[in-house]
Design a protein around this motif. Sequence first.
Motif, PDB file in Angstrom:
ATOM      1  N   GLY A  53       7.542  11.543  -9.205  1.00  0.00           N
ATOM      2  CA  GLY A  53       8.074  12.455 -10.488  1.00  0.00           C
ATOM      3  C   GLY A  53       6.671  13.357 -10.811  1.00  0.00           C
ATOM      4  N   MET A  54       5.712  13.195  -9.960  1.00  0.00           N
ATOM      5  CA  MET A  54       4.385  14.336 -10.270  1.00  0.00           C
ATOM      6  C   MET A  54       5.017  15.650  -9.768  1.00  0.00           C
ATOM      7  SD  MET A  54       1.088  12.218  -9.110  1.00  0.00           S
ATOM      8  CE  MET A  54       0.240  13.073  -9.956  1.00  0.00           C
ATOM      9  N   ARG A  55       4.524  16.857 -10.417  1.00  0.00           N
ATOM     10  CA  ARG A  55       4.582  18.023 -10.057  1.00  0.00           C
ATOM     11  C   ARG A  55       3.874  18.228  -8.589  1.00  0.00           C
ATOM     12  NH1 ARG A  55       1.699  20.266 -14.981  1.00  0.00           N
ATOM     13  NH2 ARG A  55       0.588  21.464 -13.114  1.00  0.00           N
ATOM     14  N   ALA A  56       4.379  18.999  -7.899  1.00  0.00           N
ATOM     15  CA  ALA A  56       4.339  19.261  -6.470  1.00  0.00           C
ATOM     16  C   ALA A  56       2.612  19.655  -6.310  1.00  0.00           C
ATOM     17  CB  ALA A  56       5.024  20.449  -5.812  1.00  0.00           C
ATOM     18  N   ASP A  57       2.078  20.406  -7.453  1.00  0.00           N
ATOM     19  CA  ASP A  57       0.815  21.080  -7.403  1.00  0.00           C
ATOM     20  C   ASP A  57      -0.188  19.764  -7.680  1.00  0.00           C
ATOM     21  OD1 ASP A  57       1.457  21.032 -10.080  1.00  0.00           O
ATOM     22  OD2 ASP A  57       0.047  22.503 -10.539  1.00  0.00           O
ATOM     23  N   ARG A  58       0.280  18.587  -8.131  1.00  0.00           N
ATOM     24  CA  ARG A  58      -0.580  17.418  -8.471  1.00  0.00           C
ATOM     25  C   ARG A  58      -0.495  16.408  -7.426  1.00  0.00           C
ATOM     26  NH1 ARG A  58      -4.211  19.337 -12.051  1.00  0.00           N
ATOM     27  NH2 ARG A  58      -2.981  20.330 -13.509  1.00  0.00           N
ATOM     28  N   LEU A  59       0.231  16.388  -6.606  1.00  0.00           N
ATOM     29  CA  LEU A  59       0.434  15.466  -5.595  1.00  0.00           C
ATOM     30  C   LEU A  59      -0.761  14.892  -4.652  1.00  0.00           C
ATOM     31  CD1 LEU A  59       4.029  16.209  -3.862  1.00  0.00           C
ATOM     32  CD2 LEU A  59       3.543  14.459  -5.383  1.00  0.00           C
ATOM     33  N   GLY A  60      -1.634  15.936  -4.276  1.00  0.00           N
ATOM     34  CA  GLY A  60      -2.890  15.700  -3.806  1.00  0.00           C
ATOM     35  C   GLY A  60      -3.823  14.723  -4.708  1.00  0.00           C
ATOM     36  N   SER A  61      -4.071  15.216  -5.925  1.00  0.00           N
ATOM     37  CA  SER A  61      -4.556  14.593  -6.822  1.00  0.00           C
ATOM     38  C   SER A  61      -4.102  12.953  -7.077  1.00  0.00           C
ATOM     39  CB  SER A  61      -4.935  15.414  -8.152  1.00  0.00           C
ATOM     40  OG  SER A  61      -5.701  16.661  -8.127  1.00  0.00           O
ATOM     41  N   GLY A  62      -3.008  13.064  -7.263  1.00  0.00           N
ATOM     42  CA  GLY A  62      -2.367  11.660  -7.493  1.00  0.00           C
ATOM     43  C   GLY A  62      -2.622  10.842  -6.208  1.00  0.00           C
ATOM     44  N   SER A  97      16.106  10.509  -7.015  1.00  0.00           N
ATOM     45  CA  SER A  97      16.836  11.666  -6.691  1.00  0.00           C
ATOM     46  C   SER A  97      16.550  12.548  -8.019  1.00  0.00           C
ATOM     47  CB  SER A  97      18.417  11.523  -6.794  1.00  0.00           C
ATOM     48  OG  SER A  97      18.699  10.359  -7.790  1.00  0.00           O
ATOM     49  N   THR A  98      16.375  12.064  -9.226  1.00  0.00           N
ATOM     50  CA  THR A  98      15.945  12.750 -10.380  1.00  0.00           C
ATOM     51  C   THR A  98      14.881  13.730 -10.117  1.00  0.00           C
ATOM     52  OG1 THR A  98      17.186  11.306 -11.998  1.00  0.00           O
ATOM     53  CG2 THR A  98      15.610  12.659 -12.792  1.00  0.00           C
ATOM     54  N   ALA A  99      13.807  12.838  -9.732  1.00  0.00           N
ATOM     55  CA  ALA A  99      12.279  13.247  -9.254  1.00  0.00           C
ATOM     56  C   ALA A  99      12.244  14.558  -8.187  1.00  0.00           C
ATOM     57  CB  ALA A  99      11.463  12.434  -8.808  1.00  0.00           C
ATOM     58  N   VAL A 100      13.395  14.321  -7.235  1.00  0.00           N
ATOM     59  CA  VAL A 100      13.601  15.249  -6.217  1.00  0.00           C
ATOM     60  C   VAL A 100      14.103  16.472  -6.696  1.00  0.00           C
ATOM     61  CG1 VAL A 100      14.829  16.003  -4.180  1.00  0.00           C
ATOM     62  CG2 VAL A 100      13.734  13.604  -4.306  1.00  0.00           C
ATOM     63  N   GLN A 101      15.200  16.240  -7.387  1.00  0.00           N
ATOM     64  CA  GLN A 101      15.816  17.405  -8.159  1.00  0.00           C
ATOM     65  C   GLN A 101      15.043  18.258  -9.355  1.00  0.00           C
ATOM     66  OE1 GLN A 101      19.271  15.558 -10.349  1.00  0.00           O
ATOM     67  NE2 GLN A 101      20.432  15.400  -8.437  1.00  0.00           N
ATOM     68  N   SER A 102      13.996  17.535 -10.117  1.00  0.00           N
ATOM     69  CA  SER A 102      13.116  17.963 -10.669  1.00  0.00           C
ATOM     70  C   SER A 102      12.219  19.076 -10.124  1.00  0.00           C
ATOM     71  CB  SER A 102      12.156  16.891 -11.821  1.00  0.00           C
ATOM     72  OG  SER A 102      11.400  16.338 -11.060  1.00  0.00           O
ATOM     73  N   ARG A 103      11.842  18.643  -8.867  1.00  0.00           N
ATOM     74  CA  ARG A 103      10.985  19.586  -8.041  1.00  0.00           C
ATOM     75  C   ARG A 103      11.677  20.593  -7.491  1.00  0.00           C
ATOM     76  NH1 ARG A 103       8.464  14.817  -4.955  1.00  0.00           N
ATOM     77  NH2 ARG A 103       7.440  13.853  -6.514  1.00  0.00           N
ATOM     78  N   TYR A 131       0.657  -1.129   0.116  1.00  0.00           N
ATOM     79  CA  TYR A 131      -0.006  -0.092   0.090  1.00  0.00           C
ATOM     80  C   TYR A 131       0.882   1.371  -0.101  1.00  0.00           C
ATOM     81  CZ  TYR A 131      -4.120  -2.773   0.673  1.00  0.00           C
ATOM     82  OH  TYR A 131      -5.277  -3.804   0.550  1.00  0.00           O
ATOM     83  N   PRO A 132       1.472   1.489   0.989  1.00  0.00           N
ATOM     84  CA  PRO A 132       2.440   2.715   0.903  1.00  0.00           C
ATOM     85  C   PRO A 132       3.624   2.552  -0.469  1.00  0.00           C
ATOM     86  CG  PRO A 132       3.259   1.243   2.729  1.00  0.00           C
ATOM     87  CD  PRO A 132       2.085   0.789   2.228  1.00  0.00           C
ATOM     88  N   THR A 133       3.973   1.635  -0.651  1.00  0.00           N
ATOM     89  CA  THR A 133       4.997   1.786  -1.961  1.00  0.00           C
ATOM     90  C   THR A 133       4.117   1.984  -3.102  1.00  0.00           C
ATOM     91  OG1 THR A 133       6.194   0.100  -0.693  1.00  0.00           O
ATOM     92  CG2 THR A 133       6.487   0.326  -3.126  1.00  0.00           C
ATOM     93  N   THR A 134       2.852   1.490  -3.411  1.00  0.00           N
ATOM     94  CA  THR A 134       2.225   1.871  -4.573  1.00  0.00           C
ATOM     95  C   THR A 134       1.719   3.400  -4.414  1.00  0.00           C
ATOM     96  OG1 THR A 134       0.117   1.265  -3.665  1.00  0.00           O
ATOM     97  CG2 THR A 134       1.186  -0.299  -5.097  1.00  0.00           C
ATOM     98  N   MET A 135       1.554   3.867  -3.308  1.00  0.00           N
ATOM     99  CA  MET A 135       1.050   5.105  -3.108  1.00  0.00           C
ATOM    100  C   MET A 135       2.257   6.166  -3.549  1.00  0.00           C
ATOM    101  SD  MET A 135      -0.794   7.977  -2.363  1.00  0.00           S
ATOM    102  CE  MET A 135      -2.151   7.110  -1.503  1.00  0.00           C
ATOM    103  N   SER A 136       3.433   5.563  -3.073  1.00  0.00           N
ATOM    104  CA  SER A 136       5.040   6.505  -3.332  1.00  0.00           C
ATOM    105  C   SER A 136       5.065   6.184  -5.035  1.00  0.00           C
ATOM    106  CB  SER A 136       6.074   5.740  -2.513  1.00  0.00           C
ATOM    107  OG  SER A 136       7.333   6.150  -3.020  1.00  0.00           O
ATOM    108  N   ALA A 137       4.999   5.055  -5.536  1.00  0.00           N
ATOM    109  CA  ALA A 137       5.320   4.941  -6.896  1.00  0.00           C
ATOM    110  C   ALA A 137       4.292   6.032  -7.754  1.00  0.00           C
ATOM    111  CB  ALA A 137       4.905   3.551  -7.330  1.00  0.00           C
ATOM    112  N   ALA A 138       2.934   6.059  -7.429  1.00  0.00           N
ATOM    113  CA  ALA A 138       1.985   6.746  -7.770  1.00  0.00           C
ATOM    114  C   ALA A 138       2.295   8.267  -8.306  1.00  0.00           C
ATOM    115  CB  ALA A 138       0.624   6.625  -7.438  1.00  0.00           C
ATOM    116  N   VAL A 139       3.089   8.804  -6.870  1.00  0.00           N
ATOM    117  CA  VAL A 139       3.196  10.180  -7.113  1.00  0.00           C
ATOM    118  C   VAL A 139       4.675  10.427  -7.253  1.00  0.00           C
ATOM    119  CG1 VAL A 139       1.356  10.723  -5.361  1.00  0.00           C
ATOM    120  CG2 VAL A 139       3.575  10.217  -4.479  1.00  0.00           C
TER     121      VAL A 139
END
Length: 178
Positions: free
Chosen positions: A92-101, A167-173, A82-90
């Motif tokens: 690389g998402m833009r910060a303003d889309r994390l809630g929706s994802g 790390s790429t997703a973190v850097q992109s945000r 459960y927590p891993t699929t949540m993490s995978a789902a969000v």
Amino acid sequence: VWGLGLIESGLLLSLPAAAMALVAVPTGRIVDQVGHFPVVLGGTVIYTVGFGQFWLVAGDNRSNLILLIALGGAGIGMGTVYPTTMSAAVLGMRADRLGSGSAIVNATNRVGGAFGVALLAALVTNKTGTTTDSQHLQAISIMPIVGLAVIGLSFGLRGQSGPSSHSTAVQSRGQDYH
């Protein structure tokens, strides 16, 4: 079916929740190191084997040890998936889309859970509202079958995440989580 009392049933069914709580934080650390796929695959295999052995071995015989193994495996599996699929789902998402994802993943989990409970209830209840041993085993057999399906689906996460993508997703945000 086994004639368990309310307190005994409640204590047994609290085992998966306890196992989920124990594995959730270490699982997140492992995901950071190896990625989502190995964690989801490993958790689902534990879940599937736990319920598979319960279905194959328990039969009509009551065995608290076998039940504890199955429920512990279910908790470990759910606590990793459960927590891993949540993490995978969000990831690389833009910060303003994390809630929706995360809302979409939560809604999907709820709908799937409700469907699963309804299906199991339909299988274990006969026309008189009681449950027979064979219906109970039929319902238990669905657990490892669903586990096998999730194992197959988890291969969709392969190569999509891992230490480098994190790390790429973190850097992109433009954020630093460390």
